[in-house]
Design an enzyme around this catalytic site. Structure first.
Site, mmCIF file in Angstrom:
data_model
loop_
_atom_site.group_PDB
_atom_site.id
_atom_site.type_symbol
_atom_site.label_atom_id
_atom_site.label_comp_id
_atom_site.label_asym_id
_atom_site.label_seq_id
_atom_site.Cartn_x
_atom_site.Cartn_y
_atom_site.Cartn_z
ATOM 1 N N TYR A 172 35.501 -31.828 44.204
ATOM 2 C CA TYR A 172 34.774 -32.635 45.193
ATOM 3 C C TYR A 172 34.118 -33.832 44.535
ATOM 4 O O TYR A 172 34.048 -33.916 43.305
ATOM 5 C CB TYR A 172 33.724 -31.776 45.906
ATOM 6 C CG TYR A 172 32.491 -31.471 45.070
ATOM 7 C CD1 TYR A 172 32.534 -30.559 44.019
ATOM 8 C CD2 TYR A 172 31.281 -32.117 45.314
ATOM 9 C CE1 TYR A 172 31.410 -30.285 43.249
ATOM 10 C CE2 TYR A 172 30.151 -31.839 44.550
ATOM 11 C CZ TYR A 172 30.219 -30.929 43.520
ATOM 12 O OH TYR A 172 29.115 -30.667 42.757
ATOM 13 N N LEU A 214 28.920 -32.349 33.139
ATOM 14 C CA LEU A 214 29.735 -33.245 33.954
ATOM 15 C C LEU A 214 29.373 -34.676 33.558
ATOM 16 O O LEU A 214 28.188 -35.002 33.394
ATOM 17 C CB LEU A 214 29.422 -33.031 35.443
ATOM 18 C CG LEU A 214 30.220 -33.940 36.375
ATOM 19 C CD1 LEU A 214 31.662 -33.458 36.500
ATOM 20 C CD2 LEU A 214 29.578 -34.006 37.752
HETATM 21 N N1 PDD Z 1 26.195 -33.338 41.802
HETATM 22 N N2 PDD Z 1 25.970 -32.476 36.846
HETATM 23 C C1 PDD Z 1 26.315 -31.657 37.863
HETATM 24 C C2 PDD Z 1 26.515 -30.216 37.592
HETATM 25 C C3 PDD Z 1 26.473 -32.191 39.148
HETATM 26 O O1 PDD Z 1 26.835 -31.378 40.152
HETATM 27 C C4 PDD Z 1 26.255 -33.576 39.376
HETATM 28 C C5 PDD Z 1 26.415 -34.192 40.739
HETATM 29 C C6 PDD Z 1 25.883 -34.384 38.291
HETATM 30 C C7 PDD Z 1 25.661 -35.859 38.421
HETATM 31 O O2 PDD Z 1 26.860 -36.544 38.687
HETATM 32 P P1 PDD Z 1 26.857 -37.921 39.491
HETATM 33 O O3 PDD Z 1 25.865 -38.810 38.813
HETATM 34 O O4 PDD Z 1 28.235 -38.422 39.370
HETATM 35 O O5 PDD Z 1 26.447 -37.615 40.898
HETATM 36 C C8 PDD Z 1 25.774 -33.796 37.033
HETATM 37 C C9 PDD Z 1 26.453 -33.763 43.159
HETATM 38 C C10 PDD Z 1 25.608 -34.911 43.585
HETATM 39 C C11 PDD Z 1 26.347 -32.550 44.068
HETATM 40 O O6 PDD Z 1 26.848 -31.506 43.666
HETATM 41 O O7 PDD Z 1 25.790 -32.643 45.154
#
Ligand code: PDD
Length: 287
Positions: free
Chosen positions: A33, A207
């Site tokens: 996702y 991530l």
């Molecule tokens: N989550 N680490 C994890 C485990 C995450 O699930 C997310 C993002 C991030 C930050 O990634 P980004 O900056 O690309 O949003 C780091 C999303 C927002 C969610 O699960 O809702």
């Protein structure tokens, strides 16, 4: 006006939107996702989210459900139909629908695509950032491919629920050596007493957040001191500032880790400044 979702080729009422019971996302968490922020009629960092989506799919040998251009159109259509100006667009791709079997289904099984969107006023996050958030620390218990943005989020769900029950907003996973990996749905940062920003390298154990990347761009642009290395919980508790980053939170100051106040217990100056600059540096494309 009723909410609309995109499900496998159709725009349907959100309340009635459904996938098949044998969707592999439902049975095996066999899917990935992305969450993109939408800010004042623009999609934030769509290109980088698209790149990461393609990478996640490639790592799992799932096909792209459609071209990048077509996907971009679907996201926009969902945003338009839901009249979202600011908020989030969520997209999920699974390996598709097939009789339950651990082996991959036949290669002609189409991947399943769901896209939803919702309005959230930007002030909601900004208000939270004024006071900052608390985090708790929990042992890392996830698999070692957290670089893939899969929908297999049970450890994250349990950790975040534990945080909520402790009156905090996020849980930081801590590896066997005592180093913070990342949050349940955010990347983790500290600012040391000499104003150096520290975050863990993204090759392993976390991530590679898009919001993290925008902060790296802001660091370069502002000539800030930066050290990409793991940090311990002890170091974080003694830091001048701490914050978390994600599309859903942007740069969110952390004011408490477990029972320890960070700095003076209020959002740090650098964290606040980075939050403020965020949309000047991120990429924006009109809906
Ligand atoms: N989550 N680490 C994890 C485990 C995450 O699930 C997310 C993002 C991030 C930050 O990634 P980004 O900056 O690309 O949003 C780091 C999303 C927002 C969610 O699960 O809702």
């Amino acid at each position: 006006m009723s909410r609309i979702a995109y499900v496998n080729g159709r725009y349907v009422r959100h309340a009635e939107a459904a996938v098949h019971i044998e969707d592999r996302g439902y049975q095996f968490a066999d899917g990935v996702y992305e969450v993109c922020e939408v800010w004042r009629g623009q999609i934030v960092d769509e290109r980088r989210h698209g790149d990461r989506l393609e990478r996640s799919l490639r790592e799992l040998s799932i096909r792209m459900p459609m071209t990048r251009a077509a996907l971009s159109q679907v996201m926009r259509e969902v945003l338009r139909r839901n009249r979202v100006r600011s908020g989030f667009v969520y997209l999920q791709v699974t390996r598709g629908v097939a009789r339950r079997d651990h082996f991959f289904p036949s290669p002609d099984t189409p991947p399943a695509l769901v896209v939803t969107a919702r309005n959230v006023a930007p002030e909601t996050g900004d208000r939270g950032a004024e006071t900052g958030v608390g985090v708790i620390t929990v042992p890392e218990n996830r698999w070692d491919r957290v670089d893939i943005k899969t929908v297999g989020l049970l450890p994250n769900v349990l950790a975040k629920q534990k945080a909520k029950e402790a009156g905090a907003k996020e849980a930081w996973f801590v590896d066997a050596d005592g180093f913070v990996t990342e949050g349940g749905s955010t990347n983790a940062w500290i600012v040391t007493k000499d104003n150096t920003l520290v975050t863990r390298p993204a090759e392993h154990g976390i991530l590679k957040g898009i919001t993290r990347q925008v902060v790296l761009d802001m660091i370069a642009r502002n000539g800030l001191s930066f050290d990409e290395r793991p940090f311990t919980v002890k170091e974080a508790k003694e830091a001048k500032e701490a914050f978390i980053t994600a599309a859903s939170t942007l740069v969110m100051p952390v004011v408490r880790i477990d029972d320890t106040a960070i700095g003076n217990g209020y959002p740090g100056e650098l964290s606040r400044e980075l939050r403020q600059q965020f949309h000047d540096v991120s990429e924006m494309d009109p809906v």
